[in-house]
Design a protein around this motif. Structure first.
Motif, PDB file in Angstrom:
ATOM      1  N   ARG A   1      -6.869   6.727   2.024  1.00 27.33           N
ATOM      2  CA  ARG A   1      -5.985   6.770   3.191  1.00 27.33           C
ATOM      3  C   ARG A   1      -6.217   7.996   4.073  1.00 27.33           C
ATOM      4  O   ARG A   1      -5.528   8.156   5.090  1.00 27.33           O
ATOM      5  CB  ARG A   1      -4.519   6.738   2.735  1.00 27.33           C
ATOM      6  CG  ARG A   1      -4.028   5.369   2.347  1.00 27.33           C
ATOM      7  CD  ARG A   1      -2.511   5.373   2.173  1.00 27.33           C
ATOM      8  NE  ARG A   1      -2.145   6.030   0.937  1.00 27.33           N
ATOM      9  CZ  ARG A   1      -2.008   5.410  -0.231  1.00 27.33           C
ATOM     10  NH1 ARG A   1      -2.227   4.115  -0.305  1.00 27.33           N
ATOM     11  NH2 ARG A   1      -1.673   6.065  -1.317  1.00 27.33           N
TER      12      ARG A   1
ATOM     13  N   ASP B   1       0.803  -1.218   0.000  1.00 33.37           N
ATOM     14  CA  ASP B   1       0.000   0.000   0.000  1.00 33.37           C
ATOM     15  C   ASP B   1       0.835   1.267   0.000  1.00 33.37           C
ATOM     16  O   ASP B   1       0.291   2.366   0.065  1.00 33.37           O
ATOM     17  CB  ASP B   1      -0.937   0.003   1.210  1.00 33.37           C
ATOM     18  CG  ASP B   1      -0.162   0.033   2.526  1.00 33.37           C
ATOM     19  OD1 ASP B   1       1.017  -0.384   2.539  1.00 33.37           O
ATOM     20  OD2 ASP B   1      -0.741   0.466   3.541  1.00 33.37           O
ATOM     21  N   SER B   2       2.164   1.149  -0.084  1.00 30.44           N
ATOM     22  CA  SER B   2       3.029   2.328  -0.066  1.00 30.44           C
ATOM     23  C   SER B   2       3.018   3.016  -1.425  1.00 30.44           C
ATOM     24  O   SER B   2       3.234   2.373  -2.461  1.00 30.44           O
ATOM     25  CB  SER B   2       4.459   1.924   0.292  1.00 30.44           C
ATOM     26  OG  SER B   2       5.364   2.968  -0.006  1.00 30.44           O
TER      27      SER B   2
ATOM     28  N   ASP C   1      -3.470   9.668  12.439  1.00 26.91           N
ATOM     29  CA  ASP C   1      -2.079   9.902  12.840  1.00 26.91           C
ATOM     30  C   ASP C   1      -1.897  11.313  13.389  1.00 26.91           C
ATOM     31  O   ASP C   1      -1.202  11.522  14.390  1.00 26.91           O
ATOM     32  CB  ASP C   1      -1.144   9.695  11.642  1.00 26.91           C
ATOM     33  CG  ASP C   1      -1.088   8.246  11.198  1.00 26.91           C
ATOM     34  OD1 ASP C   1      -1.449   7.361  12.002  1.00 26.91           O
ATOM     35  OD2 ASP C   1      -0.684   7.988  10.043  1.00 26.91           O
TER      36      ASP C   1
ATOM     37  N   TRP D   1      -0.764  14.809   6.575  1.00 31.36           N
ATOM     38  CA  TRP D   1      -2.194  14.938   6.317  1.00 31.36           C
ATOM     39  C   TRP D   1      -2.458  15.954   5.207  1.00 31.36           C
ATOM     40  O   TRP D   1      -3.234  15.700   4.282  1.00 31.36           O
ATOM     41  CB  TRP D   1      -2.937  15.360   7.579  1.00 31.36           C
ATOM     42  CG  TRP D   1      -4.236  16.044   7.300  1.00 31.36           C
ATOM     43  CD1 TRP D   1      -4.472  17.393   7.261  1.00 31.36           C
ATOM     44  CD2 TRP D   1      -5.497  15.425   6.962  1.00 31.36           C
ATOM     45  NE1 TRP D   1      -5.773  17.656   6.935  1.00 31.36           N
ATOM     46  CE2 TRP D   1      -6.431  16.467   6.746  1.00 31.36           C
ATOM     47  CE3 TRP D   1      -5.914  14.115   6.828  1.00 31.36           C
ATOM     48  CZ2 TRP D   1      -7.752  16.220   6.405  1.00 31.36           C
ATOM     49  CZ3 TRP D   1      -7.236  13.861   6.479  1.00 31.36           C
ATOM     50  CH2 TRP D   1      -8.135  14.906   6.276  1.00 31.36           C
TER      51      TRP D   1
ATOM     52  N   GLU E   1      -4.634   8.570  -2.657  1.00 26.41           N
ATOM     53  CA  GLU E   1      -4.571   9.035  -1.269  1.00 26.41           C
ATOM     54  C   GLU E   1      -5.956   9.136  -0.643  1.00 26.41           C
ATOM     55  O   GLU E   1      -6.080   9.149   0.569  1.00 26.41           O
ATOM     56  CB  GLU E   1      -3.888  10.408  -1.205  1.00 26.41           C
ATOM     57  CG  GLU E   1      -2.382  10.374  -1.319  1.00 26.41           C
ATOM     58  CD  GLU E   1      -1.709   9.717  -0.124  1.00 26.41           C
ATOM     59  OE1 GLU E   1      -2.356   9.585   0.935  1.00 26.41           O
ATOM     60  OE2 GLU E   1      -0.533   9.332  -0.245  1.00 26.41           O
TER      61      GLU E   1
ATOM     62  N   ARG F   1      -9.726   5.451  12.312  1.00 30.99           N
ATOM     63  CA  ARG F   1      -9.244   4.516  11.284  1.00 30.99           C
ATOM     64  C   ARG F   1     -10.303   3.451  10.969  1.00 30.99           C
ATOM     65  O   ARG F   1     -10.450   3.039   9.819  1.00 30.99           O
ATOM     66  CB  ARG F   1      -7.963   3.828  11.756  1.00 30.99           C
ATOM     67  CG  ARG F   1      -6.734   4.696  11.730  1.00 30.99           C
ATOM     68  CD  ARG F   1      -5.473   3.870  11.928  1.00 30.99           C
ATOM     69  NE  ARG F   1      -4.307   4.724  12.058  1.00 30.99           N
ATOM     70  CZ  ARG F   1      -3.806   5.153  13.212  1.00 30.99           C
ATOM     71  NH1 ARG F   1      -4.393   4.791  14.341  1.00 30.99           N
ATOM     72  NH2 ARG F   1      -2.756   5.934  13.250  1.00 30.99           N
TER      73      ARG F   1
ATOM     74  N   ALA G   1      -1.570  14.628   1.821  1.00 35.70           N
ATOM     75  CA  ALA G   1      -2.548  13.630   1.382  1.00 35.70           C
ATOM     76  C   ALA G   1      -3.872  14.289   1.006  1.00 35.70           C
ATOM     77  O   ALA G   1      -4.498  13.929   0.002  1.00 35.70           O
ATOM     78  CB  ALA G   1      -2.760  12.594   2.489  1.00 35.70           C
TER      79      ALA G   1
ATOM     80  N   SER H   1      -6.782   7.390   7.851  1.00 33.83           N
ATOM     81  CA  SER H   1      -5.564   6.980   8.551  1.00 33.83           C
ATOM     82  C   SER H   1      -4.641   8.169   8.793  1.00 33.83           C
ATOM     83  O   SER H   1      -4.051   8.311   9.870  1.00 33.83           O
ATOM     84  CB  SER H   1      -4.845   5.901   7.738  1.00 33.83           C
ATOM     85  OG  SER H   1      -3.662   5.494   8.393  1.00 33.83           O
ATOM     86  N   ARG H   2      -4.515   9.047   7.781  1.00 35.59           N
ATOM     87  CA  ARG H   2      -3.678  10.244   7.952  1.00 35.59           C
ATOM     88  C   ARG H   2      -4.254  11.150   9.031  1.00 35.59           C
ATOM     89  O   ARG H   2      -3.516  11.723   9.840  1.00 35.59           O
ATOM     90  CB  ARG H   2      -3.596  11.018   6.637  1.00 35.59           C
ATOM     91  CG  ARG H   2      -3.035  10.232   5.461  1.00 35.59           C
ATOM     92  CD  ARG H   2      -1.554  10.021   5.577  1.00 35.59           C
ATOM     93  NE  ARG H   2      -1.003   9.526   4.316  1.00 35.59           N
ATOM     94  CZ  ARG H   2       0.228   9.101   4.161  1.00 35.59           C
ATOM     95  NH1 ARG H   2       1.054   9.077   5.193  1.00 35.59           N
ATOM     96  NH2 ARG H   2       0.659   8.674   2.983  1.00 35.59           N
TER      97      ARG H   2
END
Length: 726
Positions: free
Chosen positions: A522, A370-371, A529, A570, A519, A643, A573, A525-526
């Protein structure tokens, strides 16, 4: 965003002129390096050899314009060595056989893609080595010739490094600019606070200044003294001006106190701007006398009281140090150095040899499906051999142009890949037309082609930061002139260049569609974080109240830096997600915006608390520890909830605040009380933004998509806001 609109935004971005300061002297020096290599090769060997030799000088010179804080000569040498290695390995291992060259090309392209794990500069320089390998297989006929070409390409990097050493231009200029930009950003923040006490602040200039402040031990010995301390001033002044402007913990909302706060904020902006000019130019800067007179806190006539007066006194103290720097102009011996042992006076950056384990760890972190970096590397590894194979089947020469175009435009994100593909095609068309006109006007001649190539290189370097399309225009002309110098006919090379560039750009775009790295999915998730990092920062600030100590201050600083990194991740993204043709998943655009504003408010509350952290160990608030533990625990759990698309709960925070207000309300300062209120409000706003049932979230996503489509349709038929009387 629809695909059509996303592509339109990419076209607009690719052709936009970026307003940035040009650096003609740097471009002239770098073009001189290209000219030196071409001239020597023409004189000593042959035009064809000169065309090959110019590859290393041009690519190494272009690498020195990338955003990096390492010395330019080191970058030039590193780029030249990488190009030489790929040149030799490409021929030595492939030995002219397609069956061995394609796997090697795929492996090398994958490694070049993974170089983005280290940073954009490493990724861009690594991509140029793929291009060098693609050209290599068409040039030498023996291992000895491969060594010769590798050596001459490395010599191009050496030539650029030698010129940088002999003719230094504004040494430490980028570091000065980064520090000056940080001070100027805080100055602008102070001015905005005069009219809007809750104005937002983007910490990116402070992050850039910190990145620029990290140096190797050898750099630390030659760094100007003025670059040692002012970054800390910007860091300390920012929360102080915010606390002074806040009507609840600083100056009152109206009256003489507010007027006095505005005077101090305006004077702070003037002093910081003067300091920024002094650092940027390396000359003393004058502060308006009126601003200097304002920076006096009269014990008898001062209208500010309580926390506002404490903030004013602290601001005057910090600005006094800034005045010293502005007056010194960065003269060695006059600028202050930070206290402490010599080893603690700079942020350590690993040397090139010690960078290897750092690179290995960074690459290992990105080796997951997923990177975005890993997916970018996979796309490069697939497109480079595929483009080479397709171009080889076409009745055109120089088939390597297609995969080179793909490799050079591809980036880990969607928008930049598409924007650069459009820019490269537009620049190539303009550059080929420019080369055609020049050649027909001046006539074919090796020396003339060589001069035109050097001039084109200089123009490309000059425009390298104004936009990829405009730099690429002269890069395309430079390549055509080099091939003409080597004996290739313009009538043959010009159409080939255009067609193969179009093919390479199309393959790059198609690769992102087939194997994307969006992005948008995601974003939760960002956001999680950032929430968790903000919670740790706020808890660290509260622990500094509970037990003022050096260790807690260090923890607070580390937590602040981690919070900034999470916020930057964040924002990157979120900006990318807004440009992607993907339906919102987990967070709609409106929800993401509201959540971002809530977390910005939460961070501001922690910053207000930080501005009044006790410097005296005898002044402590032990009750703050319980609130810190509750806040950290709830934000950590809330991050997990965000998340997993569950509703956050702040039960421990509310319970801790209740206990604090009931048992020790008198122990809380106005700053702590205001900060706690702002934090609670921000957490409630965050809950409002992200707490929805799955059905509501699906309906919201559909409505968001319909709203965007309606807005696009309104713009298209002229009924949008822009057409309704302004």
């Amino acid at each position: 965003m629809t695909w059509l609109r996303a592509f339109g935004e990419a076209v607009r971005s690719g052709l936009t002129i970026e307003e940035t300061r040009l650096e003609p002297l740097l471009a002239l020096r770098t073009a001189a390096g290209v000219g030196l290599v071409i001239g020597l090769a023409l004189w000593l060997v042959s035009p064809a050899y000169a065309a090959s030799a110019a590859l290393g000088a041009y690519s190494a010179g272009g690498a020195t314009f990338q955003r990096t804080w390492r010395p330019r000569k080191v970058i030039a040498l590193g780029a030249g060595a990488g190009l030489a290695l790929s040149t030799f390995v490409g021929y030595y291992l492939a030995a002219g056989r397609l069956v061995t060259f394609l796997p090697l090309l795929a492996a090398w392209a994958f490694a070049a893609g993974m170089a983005w794990a280290v940073g954009s500069t490493a990724g861009i320089v690594a991509a140029t080595t793929v291009g060098s390998m693609l050209v290599t297989i068409t040039l030498p006929t023996s291992v000895e010739r491969a060594l010769e070409h590798a050596g001459i390409i490395a010599l191009g990097g050496v030539a650029q490094a030698v010129l940088i050493l002999l003719f230094p231009i504004r040494r430490w200029g980028a570091h000065r600019d980064a520090l000056a930009d940080a001070l100027a950003a805080v100055a602008d923040y102070a001015r905005r606070l005069r009219h809007d006490p809750t104005a937002p602040f983007d910490p990116e200039p402070l992050m850039t200044a910190r990145d620029a402040a990290a140096v190797t031990p050898s750099q630390a010995r030659t760094r100007p003294p003025v670059l040692h301390g002012p970054r800390g001033l910007a860091e300390h002044i920012r929360p102080v001006v915010a606390a002074l402007a806040d009507p609840d913990v600083g100056a009152p909302a109206e009256g003489p106190g507010r007027d006095r706060a505005r005077e101090l904020l305006n004077a702070a902006a003037d002093v910081l701007d003067a300091t920024a000019r002094s650092i940027r130019r390396g000359t003393p800067a004058e502060v308006p006398p009126g601003s200097a007179d304002v920076l006096r806190v009269d014990e008898e006539h001062e209208v500010l009281e309580g926390p506002a007066r404490q903030a004013a006194e602290r601001l005057v103290e910090l600005l006094g140090e800034a005045l010293d720097i502005a007056g010194s102009g960065g003269v060695p011996g006059k600028a202050r150095k930070p206290p402490g042992p010599a080893s603690a006076q700079f942020l350590v950056r690993p040397t090139m040899f010690r960078l290897v384990p750092v690179v290995v760890r960074a690459v290992r972190r990105e080796l997951r499906r997923d990177s975005p970096v890993f997916r970018h590397a996979v796309r490069l590894a697939a497109v480079a051999p595929l483009g080479y194979l397709i171009a080889a089947q076409l009745p055109l020469g120089h088939g390597y142009w297609a995969p080179i175009a793909s490799v050079m435009v591809m980036r880990p994100d969607f928008h930049r890949t598409y924007a650069r593909a459009v820019a490269r095609l537009a620049g190539t068309l303009a550059g080929v037309a420019f080369a055609t006109v020049m050649v027909r006007a001046l006539g074919p001649d090796a020396q003339v082609f060589g001069v035109l190539a050097v001039v084109s290189a200089g123009l490309s370097y000059t425009l390298i930061r104004t936009g990829y399309a405009y730099s690429q225009c002269f890069t395309a002309a430079y390549v055509v002139f080099l091939l003409g110098m080597g004996g290739q006919g313009l009538e043959q090379t010009a159409p080939e260049r255009v067609v193969l560039t179009l093919l390479g750009g199309a393959l790059a775009m198609l690769a992102y569609v087939v194997f994307p790295a969006w992005e948008t999915p995601r974003l939760p998730s960002r956001l999680a974080d950032w929430l968790a990092a903000n919670g740790r920062y706020a808890a660290a600030v509260l622990r500094s109240y509970a037990e003022p100590s050096r260790e807690h201050r260090v923890d607070m600083r580390k937590a602040l830096l981690a919070s900034r990194e999470a916020r930057a991740a964040w924002e990157r993204a979120y900006d990318q997600a807004k440009q992607e043709p993907v339906r919102p998943r987990g967070l709609t655009s409106r929800e993401a915006q509201e959540a971002q504003e809530a977390l910005q408010g939460f961070g501001r509350a922690a910053m207000l608390m930080e501005s009044h952290v006790p410097r005296d160990v005898s002044r402590f608030v032990p009750e703050a520890e319980q609130y810190a533990e509750a806040l950290e625990a709830d934000t950590e759990q809330a991050a997990v909830d965000v998340r997993e698309h569950r509703n956050p709960d702040w039960g421990r925070v509310e319970e801790a605040l209740h206990a604090w207000e009931g048992a020790a309300a008198q122990a809380r300062s106005p700053v702590l009380r205001r900060g706690a209120e702002l934090q609670k409000r921000a957490l409630e706003d965050l809950t409002t933004a992200v707490s929805r049932t799955p059905l509501e979230r699906d309906v919201g996503s559909a409505r968001e998509e319909q709203r965007v489509r309606a807005a696009v349709a309104a713009e298209g038929d002229g009924s949008g806001p822009a057409h309704r009387g302004g």
